[in-house]
Design an enzyme around this catalytic site. Sequence first.
Site, PDB file in Angstrom:
ATOM      1  N   CYS A 240       0.758  -0.800   0.430  1.00 12.82           N
ATOM      2  CA  CYS A 240      -0.226  -0.080   0.198  1.00 12.82           C
ATOM      3  C   CYS A 240       1.103   0.780  -0.209  1.00 12.82           C
ATOM      4  CB  CYS A 240      -1.293  -0.004   1.190  1.00 12.82           C
ATOM      5  SG  CYS A 240      -1.898  -1.430   1.406  1.00 12.82           S
ATOM      6  N   HIS A 319      12.534   2.099   5.145  1.00 12.77           N
ATOM      7  CA  HIS A 319      12.517   0.085   5.338  1.00 12.77           C
ATOM      8  C   HIS A 319      12.658  -0.552   6.284  1.00 12.77           C
ATOM      9  CE1 HIS A 319      12.197  -3.434   3.622  1.00 12.77           C
ATOM     10  NE2 HIS A 319      11.948  -3.128   1.676  1.00 12.77           N
ATOM     11  N   HIS A 403      -3.372  19.306   6.377  1.00 16.12           N
ATOM     12  CA  HIS A 403      -3.549  18.275   6.290  1.00 16.12           C
ATOM     13  C   HIS A 403      -3.286  16.977   6.217  1.00 16.12           C
ATOM     14  CE1 HIS A 403      -6.935  20.793   4.053  1.00 16.12           C
ATOM     15  NE2 HIS A 403      -5.739  21.970   3.588  1.00 16.12           N
ATOM     16  N   HIS A 407      -2.756   6.147   4.639  1.00 11.53           N
ATOM     17  CA  HIS A 407      -3.680   5.443   4.046  1.00 11.53           C
ATOM     18  C   HIS A 407      -4.713   4.806   4.565  1.00 11.53           C
ATOM     19  CE1 HIS A 407      -3.984   1.545   1.909  1.00 11.53           C
ATOM     20  NE2 HIS A 407      -3.571   1.257   2.533  1.00 11.53           N
ATOM     21  N   ASN A 440     -10.722   0.563   1.134  1.00  7.01           N
ATOM     22  CA  ASN A 440      -9.473  -0.343   0.634  1.00  7.01           C
ATOM     23  C   ASN A 440      -8.784   0.058  -0.416  1.00  7.01           C
ATOM     24  OD1 ASN A 440      -6.072   0.009   0.734  1.00  7.01           O
ATOM     25  ND2 ASN A 440      -6.226  -1.726   3.095  1.00  7.01           N
TER      26      ASN A 440
END
Length: 508
Positions: A240, A319, A403, A407, A440
């Site tokens: 995602c 990561h 703003h 996700h 989603n």
Amino acid sequence: MATASHPPSATVDHHQPPPMLTDFQATVKLKYVKLGYHYLITHLLTLSLLPLIAITAVHATQLNLDDVNNLYAHLQYHLFAVIGVICSAVIGFTTYRLTRPRPVYLVDYSCYRPPDHLKVKYQVFMEHSRLHGAFNESSLEFQRKILERSGLGEETYLPAALHEIPAAPSMAAAREEAEEVMFGALDNLFKSTGINPKDIGILVVNCSLFNPTPSLSSMIVNRYKLRGNIRTFNLSGMGCSAGVIAVDLAKDMLQVHRNTYAVVVSTENITQNWYFGNKKSMLIPNCLFRVGGAAVLLSNKSADKRRAKYKLLHVVRTHCGSDDTAFNCVYQEQDAAGKTGVSLSKDLMAIAGGALKANITTLGPLVLPISEQLLFFATLIARKLANTKMKPYIPDFKLAFDHFCIHAGGRAVIDEMEKNLQLTAEHVEPSRMTLNRFGNTSSSSIWYELAYTEAKGRMRKGNRVWQIAFGSGLKCNSAVWEAVRTVKPAANNPWEDCIHKYPVEIVF
């Protein structure tokens, strides 16, 4: 679909409470702070020159005619030195212009809105699952509870192949879904911008699990007859957060190739990635993921600044894949019956919290006011020197951003982000409403959220937007945009005919 990193509030074990994100008040690793401050120091020279320029300007305004004549006479006696200084200044300015990062503008974007006949209500979802015959009673009950607690509404979309009884996933059906989503978003984008597809120099497509041959990017090249020297990229398996990764790649390419456009297409394919087994940790994606996609037009042309919506300020990528637990927490595999799906680990929320903490610690020095940075850094140093249990100072990111596009992967993560970052209900409203209305949609959800903010008329010139997403691996990625003008709702906004109904109250 399968590389999503946000489960809902329910877990595999009905009797255990869901794991939450790591408490941000816990220890912050100093290495991430150092990384963030490294970015800050790289701009220190520019910041140091500002007072010198101001002082010089003040003195210049106080000069009279005699002072100017004396200065001219003095320069005549040092002609070679003056010429040398001027040449050095010209060379330095030219070098700066050629080597400085080129601004990247977001001209426009488009989110795909599926046709109404693909909407799936709870009752229809459960009835089709029951009629398929692959799920036992325990799995059906589990999916029902997930749906009720997920935050999804009754108007989300599933692909046509999953509306059939029984479901009929196939390569042809998956291609059809991909074409409808990508071409639908791109048609709207080219129409709204007036861009000739042959002017596109860079194309980046991200889709985690559906990667046919020819590639998705080749499907787009073929459909729009893009030019032969276009630079195309196809990103897979990145979950995602791949939308931010795709933007970052396009940004890097725009630094190298002058005077061109880049198109980023972010989507996920549902048709062939539906799980028809009974392992509960693999059933969660069925309940959350829905059809969606977005196409984004980026430009490095200075002429596009006048019509662009946003300017890209920062991309920060974290990561955690070197850690085995993080690597395995979102994992595509086969269950005991040989059914392929994506398993979500119980450690997922904790791992995501750690990745988020590292990401915002690096992002902070780039975006926060200096007052917030000093408070955070002073508290961190005090804790290190005194070796106390004093809680670290959590900066107020509301001072940096107007703003937030978090996700829309699941209700639990949105809740925890709201709590830990001390956001208001309005700040997380775009994420909650996107999850409710569209479900989603993986990497494209941050664009539906931005479209919601625009549809509400909240985007003003100078406003800053923080897009943040998680992905398998595990990754946490952020993009920061600044509105270059007051953005009005576009004609192709996916919320165009329903924004008056939102926000809605979500009851669990």
